[in-house]
Design a protein around this motif. Sequence first.
Motif, PDB file in Angstrom:
ATOM      1  N   ALA A 275       0.852  -1.188   0.000  1.00  0.00           N
ATOM      2  CA  ALA A 275       0.000   0.000   0.000  1.00  0.00           C
ATOM      3  C   ALA A 275       0.890   1.239   0.000  1.00  0.00           C
ATOM      4  CB  ALA A 275      -0.904   0.002   1.234  1.00  0.00           C
ATOM      5  N   ILE A 276       0.355   2.341  -0.507  1.00  0.00           N
ATOM      6  CA  ILE A 276       1.063   3.614  -0.540  1.00  0.00           C
ATOM      7  C   ILE A 276       0.192   4.635   0.174  1.00  0.00           C
ATOM      8  CG2 ILE A 276       1.937   5.458  -2.041  1.00  0.00           C
ATOM      9  CD1 ILE A 276       2.338   3.227  -4.192  1.00  0.00           C
ATOM     10  N   ARG A 277       0.831   5.411   1.051  1.00  0.00           N
ATOM     11  CA  ARG A 277       0.096   6.468   1.763  1.00  0.00           C
ATOM     12  C   ARG A 277       1.030   7.634   2.040  1.00  0.00           C
ATOM     13  NH1 ARG A 277       1.582   7.154   6.975  1.00  0.00           N
ATOM     14  NH2 ARG A 277       2.167   5.372   8.272  1.00  0.00           N
TER      15      ARG A 277
ATOM     16  N   ALA B 247       4.602  16.137  -2.001  1.00  0.00           N
ATOM     17  CA  ALA B 247       4.053  14.870  -1.518  1.00  0.00           C
ATOM     18  C   ALA B 247       5.188  14.032  -0.951  1.00  0.00           C
ATOM     19  CB  ALA B 247       3.367  14.131  -2.658  1.00  0.00           C
ATOM     20  N   ARG B 248       4.980  13.498   0.245  1.00  0.00           N
ATOM     21  CA  ARG B 248       5.948  12.596   0.882  1.00  0.00           C
ATOM     22  C   ARG B 248       5.215  11.292   1.102  1.00  0.00           C
ATOM     23  NH1 ARG B 248       9.775  16.507   1.046  1.00  0.00           N
ATOM     24  NH2 ARG B 248       8.933  18.550   1.387  1.00  0.00           N
ATOM     25  N   LEU B 249       5.590  10.301   0.301  1.00  0.00           N
ATOM     26  CA  LEU B 249       4.846   9.055   0.245  1.00  0.00           C
ATOM     27  C   LEU B 249       5.639   7.898   0.828  1.00  0.00           C
ATOM     28  CD1 LEU B 249       3.556   9.417  -3.417  1.00  0.00           C
ATOM     29  CD2 LEU B 249       2.358  10.027  -1.310  1.00  0.00           C
ATOM     30  N   GLY B 250       4.913   6.968   1.424  1.00  0.00           N
ATOM     31  CA  GLY B 250       5.518   5.746   1.922  1.00  0.00           C
ATOM     32  C   GLY B 250       4.918   4.539   1.222  1.00  0.00           C
ATOM     33  N   LEU B 251       5.773   3.610   0.861  1.00  0.00           N
ATOM     34  CA  LEU B 251       5.368   2.321   0.304  1.00  0.00           C
ATOM     35  C   LEU B 251       5.454   1.308   1.435  1.00  0.00           C
ATOM     36  CD1 LEU B 251       4.858   0.256  -2.048  1.00  0.00           C
ATOM     37  CD2 LEU B 251       7.350   0.121  -2.227  1.00  0.00           C
TER      38      LEU B 251
ATOM     39  N   SER C   4       8.650   0.220   3.393  1.00  0.00           N
ATOM     40  CA  SER C   4       9.632  -0.413   2.510  1.00  0.00           C
ATOM     41  C   SER C   4      10.162   0.537   1.455  1.00  0.00           C
ATOM     42  CB  SER C   4       8.998  -1.632   1.838  1.00  0.00           C
ATOM     43  OG  SER C   4       8.571  -2.558   2.820  1.00  0.00           O
ATOM     44  N   GLY C   5       9.621   1.748   1.381  1.00  0.00           N
ATOM     45  CA  GLY C   5      10.086   2.735   0.426  1.00  0.00           C
ATOM     46  C   GLY C   5       9.526   4.101   0.738  1.00  0.00           C
ATOM     47  N   VAL C   6      10.238   5.122   0.284  1.00  0.00           N
ATOM     48  CA  VAL C   6       9.777   6.500   0.438  1.00  0.00           C
ATOM     49  C   VAL C   6       9.974   7.230  -0.891  1.00  0.00           C
ATOM     50  CG1 VAL C   6      10.217   6.677   2.922  1.00  0.00           C
ATOM     51  CG2 VAL C   6      12.013   7.317   1.311  1.00  0.00           C
ATOM     52  N   ALA C   7       9.140   8.240  -1.104  1.00  0.00           N
ATOM     53  CA  ALA C   7       9.276   9.098  -2.285  1.00  0.00           C
ATOM     54  C   ALA C   7       8.912  10.519  -1.899  1.00  0.00           C
ATOM     55  CB  ALA C   7       8.374   8.611  -3.420  1.00  0.00           C
TER      56      ALA C   7
ATOM     57  N   GLY D 169       9.315  -0.949  -7.167  1.00  0.00           N
ATOM     58  CA  GLY D 169       9.789   0.338  -7.663  1.00  0.00           C
ATOM     59  C   GLY D 169       8.932   0.857  -8.804  1.00  0.00           C
ATOM     60  N   ALA D 170       8.627  -0.004  -9.769  1.00  0.00           N
ATOM     61  CA  ALA D 170       7.794   0.401 -10.904  1.00  0.00           C
ATOM     62  C   ALA D 170       6.395   0.784 -10.445  1.00  0.00           C
ATOM     63  CB  ALA D 170       7.733  -0.712 -11.945  1.00  0.00           C
ATOM     64  N   ALA D 171       5.834   0.039  -9.499  1.00  0.00           N
ATOM     65  CA  ALA D 171       4.498   0.349  -8.999  1.00  0.00           C
ATOM     66  C   ALA D 171       4.501   1.653  -8.204  1.00  0.00           C
ATOM     67  CB  ALA D 171       3.992  -0.805  -8.132  1.00  0.00           C
ATOM     68  N   PHE D 172       5.539   1.862  -7.410  1.00  0.00           N
ATOM     69  CA  PHE D 172       5.648   3.094  -6.620  1.00  0.00           C
ATOM     70  C   PHE D 172       5.787   4.294  -7.559  1.00  0.00           C
ATOM     71  CE2 PHE D 172       8.053   4.854  -2.629  1.00  0.00           C
ATOM     72  CZ  PHE D 172       6.909   5.518  -2.221  1.00  0.00           C
ATOM     73  N   LEU D 173       6.625   4.151  -8.583  1.00  0.00           N
ATOM     74  CA  LEU D 173       6.779   5.223  -9.566  1.00  0.00           C
ATOM     75  C   LEU D 173       5.453   5.506 -10.266  1.00  0.00           C
ATOM     76  CD1 LEU D 173       8.426   7.241 -11.213  1.00  0.00           C
ATOM     77  CD2 LEU D 173       9.045   5.343 -12.737  1.00  0.00           C
ATOM     78  N   ALA D 174       4.703   4.474 -10.625  1.00  0.00           N
ATOM     79  CA  ALA D 174       3.404   4.680 -11.284  1.00  0.00           C
ATOM     80  C   ALA D 174       2.470   5.503 -10.398  1.00  0.00           C
ATOM     81  CB  ALA D 174       2.779   3.332 -11.640  1.00  0.00           C
TER      82      ALA D 174
END
Length: 166
Positions: free
Chosen positions: A6-8, A60-64, A71-74, A103-108
């Motif tokens: 999930a991303i939030r 936007a500061r997002l977490g995966l 497991s990831g930040v953007a 990574g590809a899903a987070f980028l999308a």
Amino acid sequence: MTAAAAIRPLDPRQDLALVEALYAEAADYWLLADRQPPDRAKAEAFFTDAPRGCDPAASARLGLFVGGRLSGVAELSFGFPQAGDAYLGLMLLAPRARGAGHGAAFLAACEALARARGCARLFLAVLEANPRGRAFWLRQGFGLTGLARHDDETGHTLHRMEKMLA
């Protein structure tokens, strides 16, 4: 991305410790980029950094989250390098999340957010010393713009990349 992902949005008051732990887990990137391990100040900066001329509060500061674990930040800013553009200042995955399509899903998801904000182009900078990162961005449809700069503090050369979103 699996159903357990999930991303939030991330909040500095609630999620700082999670970002700090992720940065420690992904210290390989920070050792390459900054030539030193990440610390709490680096994690705090995730919530305030933005490109020149951008409002950090509008970024936007997002977490995966995979399996409920960060497991990831953007970090995605808007209005750089020009009005109507988006800039991906950081997208970082924990080593355990790399190579699984996250990574590809987070980028999308970042691209979808940029499109929703009316951005036609997405930019980022990749370290010349990070060929795996550059290969990832190329596979995701980014191209080199021909713009590069040398960072005297780290000794790195950074190359700007661009992807059309429209």
